[in-house]
Motif scaffolding. Sequence first.
Motif, PDB file in Angstrom:
ATOM      1  N   ALA A  98       0.832  -1.201   0.000  1.00 40.95           N
ATOM      2  CA  ALA A  98       0.000   0.000   0.000  1.00 40.95           C
ATOM      3  C   ALA A  98       0.871   1.257   0.000  1.00 40.95           C
ATOM      4  CB  ALA A  98      -0.930  -0.011   1.208  1.00 40.95           C
ATOM      5  N   ALA A  99       1.951   1.243   0.746  1.00 43.34           N
ATOM      6  CA  ALA A  99       2.864   2.390   0.766  1.00 43.34           C
ATOM      7  C   ALA A  99       3.531   2.577  -0.596  1.00 43.34           C
ATOM      8  CB  ALA A  99       3.923   2.198   1.848  1.00 43.34           C
ATOM      9  N   GLU A 100       3.903   1.488  -1.247  1.00 44.65           N
ATOM     10  CA  GLU A 100       4.498   1.575  -2.588  1.00 44.65           C
ATOM     11  C   GLU A 100       3.498   2.172  -3.578  1.00 44.65           C
ATOM     12  OE1 GLU A 100       5.630  -2.399  -3.509  1.00 44.65           O
ATOM     13  OE2 GLU A 100       7.506  -2.297  -2.355  1.00 44.65           O
ATOM     14  N   LEU A 101       2.255   1.722  -3.530  1.00 44.16           N
ATOM     15  CA  LEU A 101       1.234   2.240  -4.442  1.00 44.16           C
ATOM     16  C   LEU A 101       0.953   3.718  -4.175  1.00 44.16           C
ATOM     17  CD1 LEU A 101      -1.277  -0.752  -4.533  1.00 44.16           C
ATOM     18  CD2 LEU A 101       0.247   0.023  -6.358  1.00 44.16           C
ATOM     19  N   ARG A 102       0.920   4.110  -2.898  1.00 42.59           N
ATOM     20  CA  ARG A 102       0.709   5.518  -2.563  1.00 42.59           C
ATOM     21  C   ARG A 102       1.842   6.383  -3.102  1.00 42.59           C
ATOM     22  NH1 ARG A 102       0.506   4.520   2.662  1.00 42.59           N
ATOM     23  NH2 ARG A 102      -1.295   3.221   2.869  1.00 42.59           N
ATOM     24  N   ALA A 103       3.075   5.920  -2.960  1.00 39.76           N
ATOM     25  CA  ALA A 103       4.225   6.678  -3.462  1.00 39.76           C
ATOM     26  C   ALA A 103       4.175   6.790  -4.983  1.00 39.76           C
ATOM     27  CB  ALA A 103       5.529   6.004  -3.020  1.00 39.76           C
ATOM     28  N   GLU A 104       3.797   5.711  -5.644  1.00 36.97           N
ATOM     29  CA  GLU A 104       3.691   5.728  -7.106  1.00 36.97           C
ATOM     30  C   GLU A 104       2.580   6.684  -7.568  1.00 36.97           C
ATOM     31  OE1 GLU A 104       2.655   2.587 -10.675  1.00 36.97           O
ATOM     32  OE2 GLU A 104       3.494   1.828  -8.794  1.00 36.97           O
ATOM     33  N   ALA A 105       1.457   6.673  -6.861  1.00 36.72           N
ATOM     34  CA  ALA A 105       0.352   7.564  -7.208  1.00 36.72           C
ATOM     35  C   ALA A 105       0.748   9.023  -6.975  1.00 36.72           C
ATOM     36  CB  ALA A 105      -0.884   7.207  -6.389  1.00 36.72           C
ATOM     37  N   ASP A 106       1.468   9.298  -5.894  1.00 36.10           N
ATOM     38  CA  ASP A 106       1.924  10.663  -5.627  1.00 36.10           C
ATOM     39  C   ASP A 106       2.872  11.144  -6.711  1.00 36.10           C
ATOM     40  OD1 ASP A 106       0.401  10.913  -3.356  1.00 36.10           O
ATOM     41  OD2 ASP A 106       2.031  10.381  -1.976  1.00 36.10           O
ATOM     42  N   ALA A 107       3.781  10.286  -7.137  1.00 37.75           N
ATOM     43  CA  ALA A 107       4.722  10.666  -8.191  1.00 37.75           C
ATOM     44  C   ALA A 107       3.977  10.937  -9.493  1.00 37.75           C
ATOM     45  CB  ALA A 107       5.758   9.558  -8.392  1.00 37.75           C
ATOM     46  N   TYR A 108       3.001  10.111  -9.808  1.00 40.36           N
ATOM     47  CA  TYR A 108       2.213  10.312 -11.021  1.00 40.36           C
ATOM     48  C   TYR A 108       1.428  11.618 -10.948  1.00 40.36           C
ATOM     49  CZ  TYR A 108      -1.191   9.548 -14.699  1.00 40.36           C
ATOM     50  OH  TYR A 108      -1.985   9.699 -15.801  1.00 40.36           O
ATOM     51  N   ARG A 109       0.823  11.905  -9.778  1.00 40.70           N
ATOM     52  CA  ARG A 109       0.048  13.120  -9.603  1.00 40.70           C
ATOM     53  C   ARG A 109       0.926  14.355  -9.735  1.00 40.70           C
ATOM     54  NH1 ARG A 109      -0.334  16.275  -5.504  1.00 40.70           N
ATOM     55  NH2 ARG A 109       0.584  14.786  -4.073  1.00 40.70           N
ATOM     56  N   LEU A 110       2.111  14.315  -9.137  1.00 34.64           N
ATOM     57  CA  LEU A 110       3.020  15.460  -9.238  1.00 34.64           C
ATOM     58  C   LEU A 110       3.465  15.690 -10.680  1.00 34.64           C
ATOM     59  CD1 LEU A 110       5.207  14.956  -6.049  1.00 34.64           C
ATOM     60  CD2 LEU A 110       3.478  16.729  -6.451  1.00 34.64           C
ATOM     61  N   ALA A 111       3.729  14.608 -11.390  1.00 31.86           N
ATOM     62  CA  ALA A 111       4.127  14.742 -12.795  1.00 31.86           C
ATOM     63  C   ALA A 111       2.980  15.309 -13.628  1.00 31.86           C
ATOM     64  CB  ALA A 111       4.570  13.383 -13.344  1.00 31.86           C
TER      65      ALA A 111
END
Length: 62
Positions: A14-27
């Motif tokens: 879940a932490a990995e998915l949250r980090a990936e989603a945050d990176a995608y959102r920032l991009a």
Amino acid sequence: MRLEIHLALHHVRAAELRAEADAYRLAAEARRPRDLRTRLGWALVEVGLRLAATPKPAAAIP
């Protein structure tokens, strides 16, 4: 599988998915102004081309 191990793996994933989603959102947020500018530019080009095109003769209505 023991419940504690399963729960720990779930939290890690879940932490990995949250980090990936945050990176995608920032991009995506960083990319938005350019996308808007590009769409506006192409819309202005389209309007200019329509204005510069020779007008078609009007069809006669019988």
